[in-house]
Design a protein around this motif. Structure first.
Motif, PDB file in Angstrom:
ATOM      1  N   GLY A 108      81.971 -12.111  13.791  1.00  0.00           N
ATOM      2  CA  GLY A 108      83.153 -12.446  12.346  1.00  0.00           C
ATOM      3  C   GLY A 108      84.306 -13.312  13.151  1.00  0.00           C
ATOM      4  O   GLY A 108      84.614 -14.381  12.504  1.00  0.00           O
ATOM      5  N   LEU A 109      84.346 -12.450  14.382  1.00  0.00           N
ATOM      6  CA  LEU A 109      86.313 -13.623  14.473  1.00  0.00           C
ATOM      7  C   LEU A 109      85.610 -14.772  15.405  1.00  0.00           C
ATOM      8  O   LEU A 109      86.814 -15.506  14.649  1.00  0.00           O
ATOM      9  CB  LEU A 109      86.878 -12.415  15.838  1.00  0.00           C
ATOM     10  N   ARG A 110      84.780 -14.623  15.509  1.00  0.00           N
ATOM     11  CA  ARG A 110      84.404 -15.873  16.816  1.00  0.00           C
ATOM     12  C   ARG A 110      84.417 -17.089  15.236  1.00  0.00           C
ATOM     13  O   ARG A 110      84.508 -18.749  15.448  1.00  0.00           O
ATOM     14  CB  ARG A 110      82.919 -16.553  17.116  1.00  0.00           C
ATOM     15  N   ARG A 111      82.871 -16.733  13.917  1.00  0.00           N
ATOM     16  CA  ARG A 111      82.489 -17.763  13.078  1.00  0.00           C
ATOM     17  C   ARG A 111      84.880 -18.001  12.196  1.00  0.00           C
ATOM     18  O   ARG A 111      84.576 -19.306  12.250  1.00  0.00           O
ATOM     19  CB  ARG A 111      81.774 -16.648  11.786  1.00  0.00           C
ATOM     20  N   GLU A 112      85.077 -17.112  12.415  1.00  0.00           N
ATOM     21  CA  GLU A 112      86.774 -17.857  11.809  1.00  0.00           C
ATOM     22  C   GLU A 112      87.298 -18.608  12.605  1.00  0.00           C
ATOM     23  O   GLU A 112      87.823 -20.069  11.893  1.00  0.00           O
ATOM     24  CB  GLU A 112      87.745 -16.210  11.747  1.00  0.00           C
ATOM     25  N   VAL A 113      87.417 -18.075  13.900  1.00  0.00           N
ATOM     26  CA  VAL A 113      87.918 -18.927  15.127  1.00  0.00           C
ATOM     27  C   VAL A 113      87.431 -20.550  14.292  1.00  0.00           C
ATOM     28  O   VAL A 113      87.556 -21.632  14.876  1.00  0.00           O
ATOM     29  CB  VAL A 113      87.905 -19.171  16.108  1.00  0.00           C
ATOM     30  N   ALA A 114      85.867 -20.443  14.611  1.00  0.00           N
ATOM     31  CA  ALA A 114      84.922 -21.916  14.361  1.00  0.00           C
ATOM     32  C   ALA A 114      85.134 -22.546  13.089  1.00  0.00           C
ATOM     33  O   ALA A 114      85.537 -24.229  13.151  1.00  0.00           O
ATOM     34  CB  ALA A 114      83.199 -21.720  14.660  1.00  0.00           C
ATOM     35  N   VAL A 115      85.214 -21.795  12.224  1.00  0.00           N
ATOM     36  CA  VAL A 115      86.068 -22.548  11.040  1.00  0.00           C
ATOM     37  C   VAL A 115      87.098 -23.119  11.059  1.00  0.00           C
ATOM     38  O   VAL A 115      87.548 -24.066  10.527  1.00  0.00           O
ATOM     39  CB  VAL A 115      85.586 -21.353  10.028  1.00  0.00           C
ATOM     40  N   GLY A 116      87.917 -22.470  11.474  1.00  0.00           N
ATOM     41  CA  GLY A 116      89.717 -22.978  11.371  1.00  0.00           C
ATOM     42  C   GLY A 116      89.723 -24.037  11.655  1.00  0.00           C
ATOM     43  O   GLY A 116      90.511 -25.235  11.471  1.00  0.00           O
ATOM     44  N   CYS A 117      88.665 -23.888  12.963  1.00  0.00           N
ATOM     45  CA  CYS A 117      88.667 -25.537  14.037  1.00  0.00           C
ATOM     46  C   CYS A 117      88.016 -26.666  12.719  1.00  0.00           C
ATOM     47  O   CYS A 117      88.861 -28.072  13.122  1.00  0.00           O
ATOM     48  CB  CYS A 117      87.670 -25.540  15.729  1.00  0.00           C
ATOM     49  N   ARG A 118      87.137 -26.330  12.952  1.00  0.00           N
ATOM     50  CA  ARG A 118      86.498 -26.648  11.558  1.00  0.00           C
ATOM     51  C   ARG A 118      87.149 -27.475  10.051  1.00  0.00           C
ATOM     52  O   ARG A 118      87.369 -28.800  10.398  1.00  0.00           O
ATOM     53  CB  ARG A 118      84.948 -26.381  10.767  1.00  0.00           C
ATOM     54  N   VAL A 119      88.062 -26.372   9.995  1.00  0.00           N
ATOM     55  CA  VAL A 119      89.351 -27.150   8.512  1.00  0.00           C
ATOM     56  C   VAL A 119      90.695 -27.609   9.418  1.00  0.00           C
ATOM     57  O   VAL A 119      90.205 -29.202   8.886  1.00  0.00           O
ATOM     58  CB  VAL A 119      89.381 -25.741   7.703  1.00  0.00           C
ATOM     59  N   MET A 120      90.615 -27.840  10.331  1.00  0.00           N
ATOM     60  CA  MET A 120      91.862 -27.979  10.854  1.00  0.00           C
ATOM     61  C   MET A 120      91.259 -30.123  11.541  1.00  0.00           C
ATOM     62  O   MET A 120      92.023 -30.963  10.925  1.00  0.00           O
ATOM     63  CB  MET A 120      92.007 -28.410  12.582  1.00  0.00           C
ATOM     64  N   ALA A 121      90.182 -30.393  12.138  1.00  0.00           N
ATOM     65  CA  ALA A 121      89.430 -31.284  11.609  1.00  0.00           C
ATOM     66  C   ALA A 121      89.659 -32.122  10.794  1.00  0.00           C
ATOM     67  O   ALA A 121      89.402 -33.861  10.574  1.00  0.00           O
ATOM     68  CB  ALA A 121      88.161 -31.611  12.906  1.00  0.00           C
ATOM     69  N   TYR A 122      89.035 -31.282   9.004  1.00  0.00           N
ATOM     70  CA  TYR A 122      88.077 -32.041   8.576  1.00  0.00           C
ATOM     71  C   TYR A 122      90.030 -32.481   7.653  1.00  0.00           C
ATOM     72  O   TYR A 122      89.831 -33.695   7.019  1.00  0.00           O
ATOM     73  CB  TYR A 122      87.408 -30.866   7.244  1.00  0.00           C
ATOM     74  N   ARG A 123      91.329 -31.384   7.985  1.00  0.00           N
ATOM     75  CA  ARG A 123      92.759 -32.081   7.201  1.00  0.00           C
ATOM     76  C   ARG A 123      93.217 -32.836   8.193  1.00  0.00           C
ATOM     77  O   ARG A 123      93.870 -33.156   7.991  1.00  0.00           O
ATOM     78  CB  ARG A 123      92.879 -30.807   6.949  1.00  0.00           C
ATOM     79  N   GLY A 124      92.225 -33.641   9.086  1.00  0.00           N
ATOM     80  CA  GLY A 124      93.013 -34.497   9.777  1.00  0.00           C
ATOM     81  C   GLY A 124      94.229 -34.039  10.420  1.00  0.00           C
ATOM     82  O   GLY A 124      95.381 -34.350  11.646  1.00  0.00           O
ATOM     83  N   LEU A 125      94.242 -32.422  11.024  1.00  0.00           N
ATOM     84  CA  LEU A 125      94.951 -32.512  11.894  1.00  0.00           C
ATOM     85  C   LEU A 125      94.357 -32.309  13.558  1.00  0.00           C
ATOM     86  O   LEU A 125      95.848 -32.394  14.633  1.00  0.00           O
ATOM     87  CB  LEU A 125      95.566 -30.799  12.209  1.00  0.00           C
ATOM     88  N   VAL A 126      93.506 -32.836  13.549  1.00  0.00           N
ATOM     89  CA  VAL A 126      92.784 -32.862  15.346  1.00  0.00           C
ATOM     90  C   VAL A 126      92.337 -34.060  14.886  1.00  0.00           C
ATOM     91  O   VAL A 126      91.954 -34.479  14.096  1.00  0.00           O
ATOM     92  CB  VAL A 126      92.408 -32.391  15.933  1.00  0.00           C
ATOM     93  N   GLU A 127      91.961 -34.565  15.605  1.00  0.00           N
ATOM     94  CA  GLU A 127      90.773 -35.684  16.011  1.00  0.00           C
ATOM     95  C   GLU A 127      90.238 -35.859  16.773  1.00  0.00           C
ATOM     96  O   GLU A 127      90.447 -34.723  18.182  1.00  0.00           O
ATOM     97  CB  GLU A 127      92.108 -37.405  16.801  1.00  0.00           C
ATOM     98  N   ASN A 128      88.402 -36.571  17.077  1.00  0.00           N
ATOM     99  CA  ASN A 128      87.413 -35.733  17.971  1.00  0.00           C
ATOM    100  C   ASN A 128      87.690 -34.747  19.233  1.00  0.00           C
ATOM    101  O   ASN A 128      87.856 -33.549  17.860  1.00  0.00           O
ATOM    102  CB  ASN A 128      87.369 -37.137  19.297  1.00  0.00           C
ATOM    103  N   ILE A 129      87.678 -34.657  19.846  1.00  0.00           N
ATOM    104  CA  ILE A 129      87.560 -32.986  20.898  1.00  0.00           C
ATOM    105  C   ILE A 129      89.065 -32.561  20.767  1.00  0.00           C
ATOM    106  O   ILE A 129      88.779 -31.225  21.918  1.00  0.00           O
ATOM    107  CB  ILE A 129      86.710 -33.578  22.388  1.00  0.00           C
ATOM    108  N   LEU A 130      89.693 -32.927  20.681  1.00  0.00           N
ATOM    109  CA  LEU A 130      91.194 -32.423  20.778  1.00  0.00           C
ATOM    110  C   LEU A 130      91.567 -31.537  20.129  1.00  0.00           C
ATOM    111  O   LEU A 130      91.080 -31.394  18.977  1.00  0.00           O
ATOM    112  CB  LEU A 130      92.495 -33.134  21.082  1.00  0.00           C
ATOM    113  N   GLY A 131      92.572 -30.056  20.698  1.00  0.00           N
ATOM    114  CA  GLY A 131      92.837 -29.486  19.451  1.00  0.00           C
ATOM    115  C   GLY A 131      91.884 -27.620  19.943  1.00  0.00           C
ATOM    116  O   GLY A 131      90.912 -28.449  20.440  1.00  0.00           O
ATOM    117  N   HIS A 132      92.468 -26.841  19.696  1.00  0.00           N
ATOM    118  CA  HIS A 132      92.125 -25.510  19.949  1.00  0.00           C
ATOM    119  C   HIS A 132      92.900 -24.223  19.611  1.00  0.00           C
ATOM    120  O   HIS A 132      94.300 -24.207  18.864  1.00  0.00           O
ATOM    121  CB  HIS A 132      91.939 -25.441  21.304  1.00  0.00           C
ATOM    122  N   ILE A 133      91.889 -23.050  19.202  1.00  0.00           N
ATOM    123  CA  ILE A 133      92.543 -21.862  18.124  1.00  0.00           C
ATOM    124  C   ILE A 133      92.021 -20.823  19.214  1.00  0.00           C
ATOM    125  O   ILE A 133      91.406 -20.969  20.065  1.00  0.00           O
ATOM    126  CB  ILE A 133      91.582 -22.118  17.090  1.00  0.00           C
TER     127      ILE A 133
END
Length: 246
Positions: free
Chosen positions: A7-32
């Motif tokens: 469940g926690l793995r999924r939360e982190v993965a989805v959070g990363c996708r939201v960040m990219a989708y909303r333009g907070l990160v580009e390509n492979i940059l950023g992490h949670i």
């Protein structure tokens, strides 16, 4: 990865996708990262089929030792922690109130930091959580370097202090939260503040903080609205565009 952490793995993965989708990160940059206990955290790592944060999977989210920085649930040795892992380990150690740490590179925040102006509460009801975040004070870390060592991370933690969000000048942001949703939403709030600041300045006006009386009138609409409902919106938008986790 049937280790009780799915469940926690999924939360982190989805959070990363939201960040990219909303333009907070580009390509492979950023992490949670998310704290598991005093010794371990889940961290978005780099895998053998790295495709960027927009396409993060639960396999990319690994258990990392907070002391050594080693990925400890990857016997095949296929995953590597991000080079700026000290951002996460240092904050999680120094701030027991923080369960989640986000590092992102919102372009508007980077531009605002390079322009040298503070993200003040220049609007009110437009985005109340962002206004309150700005009113509490958003510190700026003056260095643009990759934070790859404990020494550089200690300087960053000193800049963060007890704040919930930190701007890294010419680099990006670090935000904290009690969970993934809260930390990502705070990064989005920083992005909103920077974007509005830049638009006001592009219109030829220097923005000013709203009066204290107006600030005092802004209600706290509660976590059910500011976090749960807003987070559902971001997840629904992700699903609608076919970027949700299957």
């Amino acid at each position: 990865m049937d280790d009780g952490l799915d469940g926690l793995r999924r939360e982190v993965a989805v959070g990363c996708r939201v960040m990219a989708y909303r333009g907070l990160v580009e390509n492979i940059l950023g992490h949670i990262s998310v704290r598991l206990d005093g010794e371990r955290a889940l961290v978005r790592c780099r895998g053998p089929e790295e495709a960027g944060l927009r396409f993060t999977t639960t396999d990319d989210v690994r258990v990392v030792d907070l002391d050594s920085g080693e990925v400890i649930d990857d016997p095949a040795g296929e995953y590597a922690a991000p080079s700026e892992l000290p951002i996460h380990t240092s904050v999680l150690v120094a701030r027991p109130d923080a369960t989640c740490v986000v590092h992102a590179h919102p372009p508007d925040v980077v531009v605002a930091s390079l322009a040298g102006f503070a993200l003040e509460p220049i609007f009110g009801a437009y985005d109340i959580p962002a206004t309150h975040l700005a009113a509490a004070g958003i510190p700026v870390h003056p260095h643009s370097v990759l934070i790859r060592s404990d020494e550089l991370a200690a300087e960053m933690v000193a800049s963060l202090g007890s704040a919930e969000a930190l701007v890294l000048k010419g680099h990006g942001v670090v935000t904290t939260g009690t969970d993934v949703a809260e930390a990502v939403l705070r990064a989005l709030q920083l992005d909103t503040l920077a974007r509005v600041h830049l638009r006001v300045r592009s219109a030829g006006t220097i923005p000013e903080a709203i009066p204290s009386a107006d600030l005092a009138e802004l209600p706290d609409l509660g976590g059910a609205f500011n976090r749960e409902t807003l987070w559902r919106h971001h997840l629904a938008a992700l699903e609608q565009d076919g970027l949700g986790l299957n």
